[in-house]
Design a protein around this motif. Structure first.
Motif, PDB file in Angstrom:
ATOM      1  N   MET A  28      86.848 -29.779  96.149  1.00  0.00           N
ATOM      2  CA  MET A  28      87.073 -28.463  96.726  1.00  0.00           C
ATOM      3  C   MET A  28      88.447 -28.436  97.392  1.00  0.00           C
ATOM      4  N   LYS A  29      88.965 -27.240  97.545  1.00  0.00           N
ATOM      5  CA  LYS A  29      90.270 -27.104  98.195  1.00  0.00           C
ATOM      6  C   LYS A  29      90.121 -26.164  99.386  1.00  0.00           C
ATOM      7  N   LEU A  30      90.636 -26.615 100.535  1.00  0.00           N
ATOM      8  CA  LEU A  30      90.516 -25.803 101.752  1.00  0.00           C
ATOM      9  C   LEU A  30      91.892 -25.346 102.203  1.00  0.00           C
ATOM     10  N   TYR A  31      92.081 -24.030 102.256  1.00  0.00           N
ATOM     11  CA  TYR A  31      93.275 -23.482 102.893  1.00  0.00           C
ATOM     12  C   TYR A  31      93.010 -23.492 104.389  1.00  0.00           C
ATOM     13  N   SER A  32      93.894 -24.184 105.111  1.00  0.00           N
ATOM     14  CA  SER A  32      93.596 -24.501 106.502  1.00  0.00           C
ATOM     15  C   SER A  32      94.883 -24.473 107.315  1.00  0.00           C
ATOM     16  N   TYR A  33      94.735 -24.388 108.620  1.00  0.00           N
ATOM     17  CA  TYR A  33      95.845 -24.585 109.545  1.00  0.00           C
ATOM     18  C   TYR A  33      95.276 -25.492 110.622  1.00  0.00           C
ATOM     19  N   PHE A  34      96.015 -26.516 111.008  1.00  0.00           N
ATOM     20  CA  PHE A  34      95.404 -27.547 111.858  1.00  0.00           C
ATOM     21  C   PHE A  34      94.778 -26.987 113.126  1.00  0.00           C
ATOM     22  N   ARG A  35      95.428 -25.939 113.718  1.00  0.00           N
ATOM     23  CA  ARG A  35      94.903 -25.406 114.979  1.00  0.00           C
ATOM     24  C   ARG A  35      93.894 -24.277 114.793  1.00  0.00           C
ATOM     25  N   SER A  36      93.683 -23.841 113.583  1.00  0.00           N
ATOM     26  CA  SER A  36      92.741 -22.731 113.368  1.00  0.00           C
ATOM     27  C   SER A  36      91.318 -23.179 113.661  1.00  0.00           C
ATOM     28  N   SER A  37      90.668 -22.499 114.604  1.00  0.00           N
ATOM     29  CA  SER A  37      89.313 -22.942 114.923  1.00  0.00           C
ATOM     30  C   SER A  37      88.330 -22.537 113.832  1.00  0.00           C
ATOM     31  N   ALA A  38      88.619 -21.462 113.106  1.00  0.00           N
ATOM     32  CA  ALA A  38      87.717 -21.088 112.006  1.00  0.00           C
ATOM     33  C   ALA A  38      87.802 -22.123 110.878  1.00  0.00           C
ATOM     34  N   ALA A  39      89.021 -22.605 110.592  1.00  0.00           N
ATOM     35  CA  ALA A  39      89.166 -23.661 109.575  1.00  0.00           C
ATOM     36  C   ALA A  39      88.555 -24.976 110.074  1.00  0.00           C
ATOM     37  N   TYR A  40      88.705 -25.226 111.359  1.00  0.00           N
ATOM     38  CA  TYR A  40      88.145 -26.437 111.991  1.00  0.00           C
ATOM     39  C   TYR A  40      86.618 -26.473 111.767  1.00  0.00           C
ATOM     40  N   ARG A  41      85.980 -25.312 111.903  1.00  0.00           N
ATOM     41  CA  ARG A  41      84.520 -25.252 111.665  1.00  0.00           C
ATOM     42  C   ARG A  41      84.185 -25.734 110.252  1.00  0.00           C
ATOM     43  N   VAL A  42      84.947 -25.223 109.295  1.00  0.00           N
ATOM     44  CA  VAL A  42      84.649 -25.585 107.894  1.00  0.00           C
ATOM     45  C   VAL A  42      84.947 -27.057 107.645  1.00  0.00           C
ATOM     46  N   ARG A  43      85.996 -27.576 108.271  1.00  0.00           N
ATOM     47  CA  ARG A  43      86.297 -29.014 108.104  1.00  0.00           C
ATOM     48  C   ARG A  43      85.129 -29.848 108.618  1.00  0.00           C
ATOM     49  N   ILE A  44      84.567 -29.472 109.760  1.00  0.00           N
ATOM     50  CA  ILE A  44      83.423 -30.230 110.298  1.00  0.00           C
ATOM     51  C   ILE A  44      82.261 -30.174 109.300  1.00  0.00           C
ATOM     52  N   ALA A  45      81.974 -28.980 108.794  1.00  0.00           N
ATOM     53  CA  ALA A  45      80.828 -28.838 107.872  1.00  0.00           C
ATOM     54  C   ALA A  45      81.048 -29.663 106.602  1.00  0.00           C
ATOM     55  N   LEU A  46      82.252 -29.622 106.050  1.00  0.00           N
ATOM     56  CA  LEU A  46      82.543 -30.419 104.844  1.00  0.00           C
ATOM     57  C   LEU A  46      82.333 -31.904 105.138  1.00  0.00           C
ATOM     58  N   ASN A  47      82.807 -32.346 106.293  1.00  0.00           N
ATOM     59  CA  ASN A  47      82.667 -33.766 106.653  1.00  0.00           C
ATOM     60  C   ASN A  47      81.203 -34.138 106.870  1.00  0.00           C
ATOM     61  N   LEU A  48      80.450 -33.274 107.544  1.00  0.00           N
ATOM     62  CA  LEU A  48      79.024 -33.575 107.772  1.00  0.00           C
ATOM     63  C   LEU A  48      78.292 -33.714 106.445  1.00  0.00           C
ATOM     64  N   LYS A  49      78.675 -32.899 105.487  1.00  0.00           N
ATOM     65  CA  LYS A  49      78.022 -32.928 104.166  1.00  0.00           C
ATOM     66  C   LYS A  49      78.558 -34.049 103.287  1.00  0.00           C
ATOM     67  N   GLY A  50      79.629 -34.697 103.733  1.00  0.00           N
ATOM     68  CA  GLY A  50      80.225 -35.760 102.915  1.00  0.00           C
ATOM     69  C   GLY A  50      80.894 -35.228 101.663  1.00  0.00           C
ATOM     70  N   ILE A  51      81.433 -34.026 101.734  1.00  0.00           N
ATOM     71  CA  ILE A  51      82.086 -33.410 100.566  1.00  0.00           C
ATOM     72  C   ILE A  51      83.587 -33.705 100.627  1.00  0.00           C
ATOM     73  N   ALA A  52      84.111 -34.270  99.537  1.00  0.00           N
ATOM     74  CA  ALA A  52      85.554 -34.545  99.478  1.00  0.00           C
ATOM     75  C   ALA A  52      86.291 -33.224  99.257  1.00  0.00           C
ATOM     76  N   TYR A  53      87.423 -33.059  99.931  1.00  0.00           N
ATOM     77  CA  TYR A  53      88.209 -31.838  99.722  1.00  0.00           C
ATOM     78  C   TYR A  53      89.672 -32.143  99.974  1.00  0.00           C
ATOM     79  N   GLU A  54      90.515 -31.307  99.379  1.00  0.00           N
ATOM     80  CA  GLU A  54      91.940 -31.444  99.695  1.00  0.00           C
ATOM     81  C   GLU A  54      92.355 -30.256 100.551  1.00  0.00           C
ATOM     82  N   THR A  55      93.309 -30.528 101.441  1.00  0.00           N
ATOM     83  CA  THR A  55      93.765 -29.484 102.355  1.00  0.00           C
ATOM     84  C   THR A  55      95.058 -28.871 101.829  1.00  0.00           C
ATOM     85  N   THR A  56      95.101 -27.541 101.783  1.00  0.00           N
ATOM     86  CA  THR A  56      96.365 -26.851 101.533  1.00  0.00           C
ATOM     87  C   THR A  56      96.728 -26.143 102.837  1.00  0.00           C
ATOM     88  N   PRO A  57      97.728 -26.677 103.545  1.00  0.00           N
ATOM     89  CA  PRO A  57      98.065 -26.068 104.838  1.00  0.00           C
ATOM     90  C   PRO A  57      98.728 -24.701 104.683  1.00  0.00           C
TER      91      PRO A  57
END
Ligand code: GSH
Length: 211
Positions: free
Chosen positions: A1-30
């Motif tokens: 999966m690919k996540l469009y993210s910004y390091f300080r974005s709290s909405a993106a931070y939520r999704v990063r936590i969920a992806l990690n909890l699920k053990g799903i590999a993803y690449e970040t596009t800042p």
């Protein structure tokens, strides 16, 4: 999966936590939300998300999903373990209520777009904007503190979508120097979550675009 993210974005931070909890590999596009007035406003990102906000998640089949809570529920439905919502309907509604309190009632009032509007379009001084920010975080956190039970997580023994929303909002509050000492339960939930690798890896400081 690919996540469009910004390091300080709290909405993106939520999704990063969920992806990690699920053990799903993803690449970040800042997507830099500040530089040059926000790279999220560029046509190439508008083509990804017409709302021009992060996060946006590209699924393995190429679908683009937006809105952090919708993305997190999609992840929970497609990768059921560990569940991010309790099974019991009442407990489920309570977990969603805490998540919504943060995502619908606190976060939109201290998000970069509205804050920029207060400053640029409405001519507000930085001190007034800071007072606004502090007011709405404290207002929401007072309710959260009353709603959180005996822990260790926001809804009891299991991590839920409520913790996923709470931890990034605490990060935001600390960054903007909102005093949090009168919220012992909120601080305890934060400390419990931060012991988990999924939360730690999702921290803004641990992102490829961290500054
Ligand atoms: N309700 C949305 C909020 C998304 C959102 O507002 N993201 C912010 C960063 S936390 C953003 O991209 N802001 C850019 C802007 O407003 O210009 C969600 O949960 O995904």
């Amino acid at each position: 999966m690919k996540l469009y993210s910004y390091f300080r974005s709290s909405a993106a931070y939520r999704v990063r936590i969920a992806l990690n909890l699920k053990g799903i590999a993803y690449e970040t596009t800042p997507v830099h939300l500040i530089k040059d007035g926000g790279h999220n406003k560029r046509p190439e990102f508008r083509a990804i998300n017409p709302q021009m906000r992060v996060p946006a998640l590209v699924t393995p089949s190429g679908e683009i999903l937006i809105q952090s809570l919708a993305i997190i529920e999609y992840l929970d439905e497609t990768h059921p373990q560990p569940p991010l919502l309790p099974r019991d309907p009442i407990a489920r509604a309570k977990a969603r209520a805490l998540a919504d309190l943060i995502a619908c009632d606190i976060h939109p009032l201290n998000n970069v777009g509205p804050l920029r509007y207060l400053k640029n379009a409405m001519g507000q001084a930085q001190s007034a904007i800071d007072a606004w920010y502090h007011h709405w975080i404290l207002d929401g956190f007072e309710a959260l503190e009353a709603l959180i039970g005996s822990g260790p997580y926001a809804c009891g023994d299991e991590v839920t979508i409520a913790d996923i929303c709470l931890v990034p909002q605490i990060y935001n509050a600390r960054r903007l120097k909102v005093p949090l000492d009168k919220f012992p339960k909120i601080n305890a939930v934060d400390a419990a979550c931060m012991k988990l690798a999924a939360f730690d890896r999702a921290r803004p400081e641990n992102q490829p675009d961290a500054e």
